[in-house]
Design a protein around this motif. Structure first.
Motif, PDB file in Angstrom:
ATOM      1  N   UNK A   1       0.843  -1.061   0.037  1.00 46.72           N
ATOM      2  CA  UNK A   1       0.090  -0.234  -0.126  1.00 46.72           C
ATOM      3  C   UNK A   1       0.931   1.129  -0.173  1.00 46.72           C
ATOM      4  N   UNK A   2       0.956   1.875  -1.047  1.00 48.51           N
ATOM      5  CA  UNK A   2       1.914   2.838  -1.376  1.00 48.51           C
ATOM      6  C   UNK A   2       1.534   4.289  -1.470  1.00 48.51           C
ATOM      7  N   UNK A   3       2.007   5.204  -0.666  1.00 50.66           N
ATOM      8  CA  UNK A   3       1.768   6.741  -0.640  1.00 50.66           C
ATOM      9  C   UNK A   3       2.804   7.349  -1.444  1.00 50.66           C
ATOM     10  N   UNK A   4       2.313   7.669  -2.779  1.00 49.34           N
ATOM     11  CA  UNK A   4       3.402   8.096  -3.709  1.00 49.34           C
ATOM     12  C   UNK A   4       3.671   9.762  -3.383  1.00 49.34           C
ATOM     13  N   UNK A   5       4.684  10.037  -3.218  1.00 49.14           N
ATOM     14  CA  UNK A   5       5.022  11.651  -2.961  1.00 49.14           C
ATOM     15  C   UNK A   5       4.777  12.320  -4.012  1.00 49.14           C
ATOM     16  N   UNK A   6       4.750  11.962  -5.363  1.00 46.33           N
ATOM     17  CA  UNK A   6       4.372  12.755  -6.549  1.00 46.33           C
ATOM     18  C   UNK A   6       3.046  12.072  -7.181  1.00 46.33           C
ATOM     19  N   UNK A   7       2.381  13.154  -7.902  1.00 45.66           N
ATOM     20  CA  UNK A   7       1.134  12.798  -8.692  1.00 45.66           C
ATOM     21  C   UNK A   7       1.753  12.385  -9.844  1.00 45.66           C
ATOM     22  N   UNK A   8       1.815  11.194 -10.405  1.00 39.83           N
ATOM     23  CA  UNK A   8       2.333  10.806 -11.508  1.00 39.83           C
ATOM     24  C   UNK A   8       1.665   9.676 -12.035  1.00 39.83           C
ATOM     25  N   UNK A   9       1.436   9.709 -13.387  1.00 40.55           N
ATOM     26  CA  UNK A   9       0.541   8.373 -13.717  1.00 40.55           C
ATOM     27  C   UNK A   9       1.506   7.483 -14.203  1.00 40.55           C
ATOM     28  N   UNK A  10       2.870   7.771 -14.493  1.00 41.59           N
ATOM     29  CA  UNK A  10       3.749   6.630 -14.658  1.00 41.59           C
ATOM     30  C   UNK A  10       4.284   6.037 -13.475  1.00 41.59           C
ATOM     31  N   UNK A  11       4.290   6.599 -12.391  1.00 40.45           N
ATOM     32  CA  UNK A  11       4.595   5.942 -11.166  1.00 40.45           C
ATOM     33  C   UNK A  11       3.476   5.089 -10.687  1.00 40.45           C
ATOM     34  N   UNK A  12       2.229   5.525 -10.902  1.00 42.54           N
ATOM     35  CA  UNK A  12       1.129   4.801 -10.476  1.00 42.54           C
ATOM     36  C   UNK A  12       0.796   3.514 -11.289  1.00 42.54           C
ATOM     37  N   UNK A  13       1.246   3.856 -12.600  1.00 42.35           N
ATOM     38  CA  UNK A  13       0.965   2.863 -13.590  1.00 42.35           C
ATOM     39  C   UNK A  13       1.920   1.603 -13.410  1.00 42.35           C
ATOM     40  N   UNK A  14       3.376   1.866 -13.084  1.00 45.30           N
ATOM     41  CA  UNK A  14       4.368   1.023 -12.908  1.00 45.30           C
ATOM     42  C   UNK A  14       3.891   0.023 -11.540  1.00 45.30           C
ATOM     43  N   UNK A  15       3.611   0.786 -10.588  1.00 49.87           N
ATOM     44  CA  UNK A  15       3.238  -0.068  -9.322  1.00 49.87           C
ATOM     45  C   UNK A  15       1.806  -0.793  -9.550  1.00 49.87           C
ATOM     46  N   UNK A  16       0.889  -0.418 -10.406  1.00 49.11           N
ATOM     47  CA  UNK A  16      -0.327  -1.307 -10.795  1.00 49.11           C
ATOM     48  C   UNK A  16       0.190  -2.505 -11.493  1.00 49.11           C
ATOM     49  N   UNK A  17       1.025  -2.333 -12.493  1.00 52.65           N
ATOM     50  CA  UNK A  17       1.428  -3.535 -13.443  1.00 52.65           C
ATOM     51  C   UNK A  17       2.116  -4.458 -12.799  1.00 52.65           C
ATOM     52  N   UNK A  18       3.281  -3.904 -11.759  1.00 54.50           N
ATOM     53  CA  UNK A  18       3.792  -4.869 -10.601  1.00 54.50           C
ATOM     54  C   UNK A  18       2.668  -5.613  -9.836  1.00 54.50           C
ATOM     55  N   UNK A  19       1.550  -4.798  -9.538  1.00 56.74           N
ATOM     56  CA  UNK A  19       0.496  -5.422  -8.818  1.00 56.74           C
ATOM     57  C   UNK A  19      -0.229  -6.774  -9.611  1.00 56.74           C
ATOM     58  N   UNK A  20      -0.302  -6.473 -10.778  1.00 57.07           N
ATOM     59  CA  UNK A  20      -0.807  -7.577 -11.503  1.00 57.07           C
ATOM     60  C   UNK A  20      -0.150  -9.079 -10.994  1.00 57.07           C
ATOM     61  N   UNK A  21       0.895  -8.845 -10.779  1.00 59.02           N
ATOM     62  CA  UNK A  21       2.074 -10.254 -10.686  1.00 59.02           C
ATOM     63  C   UNK A  21       1.805 -10.529  -8.806  1.00 59.02           C
ATOM     64  N   UNK A  22       0.999  -9.956  -8.010  1.00 56.82           N
ATOM     65  CA  UNK A  22       0.995 -10.395  -6.686  1.00 56.82           C
ATOM     66  C   UNK A  22      -0.282 -11.166  -6.361  1.00 56.82           C
TER      67      UNK A  22
END
Ligand code: S3P
Length: 428
Positions: free
Chosen positions: A160-181
């Motif tokens: 459960x990650x609180x990103x310090x920046x509003x960034x779709x690239x960061x959000x998407x990277x975490x979501x894509x990794x989340x597919x594997x969890x």
């Protein structure tokens, strides 16, 4: 290193169709590559940045067929666990989206991959994806938080990650990794970044929950393939919208333009400035809101903008500066610190280039204060290798009283090959 000279030829009149969306083109190729079976991507953006993503997917063994006459891409997806180790380093060129989104995918692979990019990309911060992906279990080597990167993927655990920046690239990277969890991965952002990943993964059958600024994704066994038509990119239409507003007697129709509310801040800001922009024929294209934009010359006035509005217009900052430079009165842009780490430092780039045109500008850490004026002086501008600075300065040049030259314009091809031809077609 190409250069373009530009001067006013007459009002802009007629119709154009907005080129395909860059962000959505990247995602369409990447997510279809991870799906189980054949997907079709129509109206893919044939520009350097999304082609980097396409090449990267091919390097990892995905069978991608490009049917050129119809601009259809057929992708025979390998499934989440079917990618193969690339033989060579993956070259992301100028594309932050390619590099950061791929980091999320590679975090879930049982092999190690190296990624690099051009000098601009190699100076862009990657800690923002390295930190959460490392927390999930990936091992990522970098040059002190900058590319080149080497990612050793493996078994990931949800976070459960609180990103310090509003960034779709960061959000998407975490979501894509989340597919594997195994379980639910959550990302919370300080502001709402573009939501193309959420929309498209849902269409691929993924369980995504969105609550205010929080997005959750449940790990899956497989993504279903899909047919997708990429809508037009408001970030590309933006140059024509502003040109149409600034050049007297102009009237244009900009067809098939994405108006996703997480991206449409430019329209709101320009309307606040007094712009005549009418949205016609609003519809959904592959789950994304789209409209035809009717734009006519308007006398703009300065505004104060920041917060959510600037986040929703983050890539349009350079062309917004051009609109502000020609508006009556002062425009203040705040809360735009992220612009310092885009393809160039866009705050510094626009301040320096518009000053050459006699515009009075005060630079702040997180934005600019721009005094509008009626006449811009023609100038010898440079692009800093940044496509959006190049196109913005070309439009600024079009509104000036003489010939402006913009140097280093090859970068336009990262997002908008055919930009000058499309402009020429409206100048008749
Ligand atoms: C993009 C996200 C934005 C944007 C970039 C494309 C994307 O970057 O500026 O041009 O496709 O996800 P950040 O995620 O760094 O804000």
């Amino acid at each position: 290193m190409n250069r373009i000279s530009i001067k006013y030829k007459g009002p802009l009149r007629g119709e154009i169709t907005t080129p395909p969306d860059k962000s959505i083109s990247h995602r369409a190729i990447m997510f279809s590559s991870l799906a189980e079976g054949q997907s079709i991507v129509r109206n893919f953006l044939q520009a350097e940045d999304p082609l980097r993503t396409l090449e990267a997917c091919k390097q990892m063994g995905v069978d991608i067929e490009e049917r050129t006459p119809d601009n259809e891409i057929i992708i025979r997806g390998k499934g989440l666990h079917g990618l193969t180790e690339p033989k060579n380093i993956i070259e992301c060129g100028n594309s932050g989206t390619t590099m950061r989104l791929l980091c999320g995918v590679l975090a879930g692979q049982p092999f190690s991959t190296a990624l690099t990019g051009d000098s601009s990309l190699r100076s862009r911060p990657m800690k923002r994806v390295i930190t959460p992906l490392t927390e999930m279990g990936a091992v990522i080597e970098s040059d002190n938080g900058f590319p080149p990167l080497r990612i050793k993927g493996g078994t990931l655990t949800p976070i459960s990650y609180k990103s310090p920046v509003a960034s779709a690239q960061v959000k998407s990277a975490i979501m894509l990794a989340g597919l594997y969890c195994d379980g639910i991965t959550t990302v919370r952002e300080p502001g709402k970044s573009r939501d193309h990943t959420e929309r498209m993964l849902k269409a691929h059958g993924v369980d995504i929950r969105v609550k205010d600024l929080e997005v959750s994704v449940r790990g899956v066994a497989a993504l279903t393939p899909m047919d997708i038509t990429v809508p037009g990119d408001l970030s590309s239409a933006a140059f024509f919208i502003v040109a149409g507003l600034l050049l007297p007697h102009s009237e244009i129709l900009i067809r098939n333009t994405g108006i996703n509310p997480t991206r449409s801040g430019l329209i709101d800001v320009l309307q606040l400035m007094g712009a005549h922009i009418r949205l016609e024929n609003e519809r959904l294209v592959s789950g994304e809101p789209v409209a035809d934009l009717h734009v006519r010359h308007s006398q703009l006035k300065g505004v104060d903008i920041g917060g959510d509005l600037i986040l929703r217009a983050i890539d349009e900052f350079p062309i917004l500066c051009v609109a502000a430079a020609k508006a009556a009165g002062t425009t203040t842009i705040k809360g735009a610190k992220e612009l310092r780490v885009k393809e160039s430092d866009r705050i510094a780039s626009m301040a320096a280039e518009l000053r050459k045109m006699n515009v009075k500008i005060e630079e702040r850490e997180d934005g600019l204060i721009i005094e509008g004026r009626e006449d811009l002086k023609p100038a010898e501008a440079i692009s800093y290798g940044d496509h959006r600075i190049a196109m913005s300065m070309l439009i600024a040049g079009l509104t000036a009283s003489g010939e402006t030259t913009v140097a280093d314009t090859d970068c336009v091809n990262t997002s908008f090959p055919g930009f000058m031809e499309m402009l020429g077609g409206l100048e008749a």
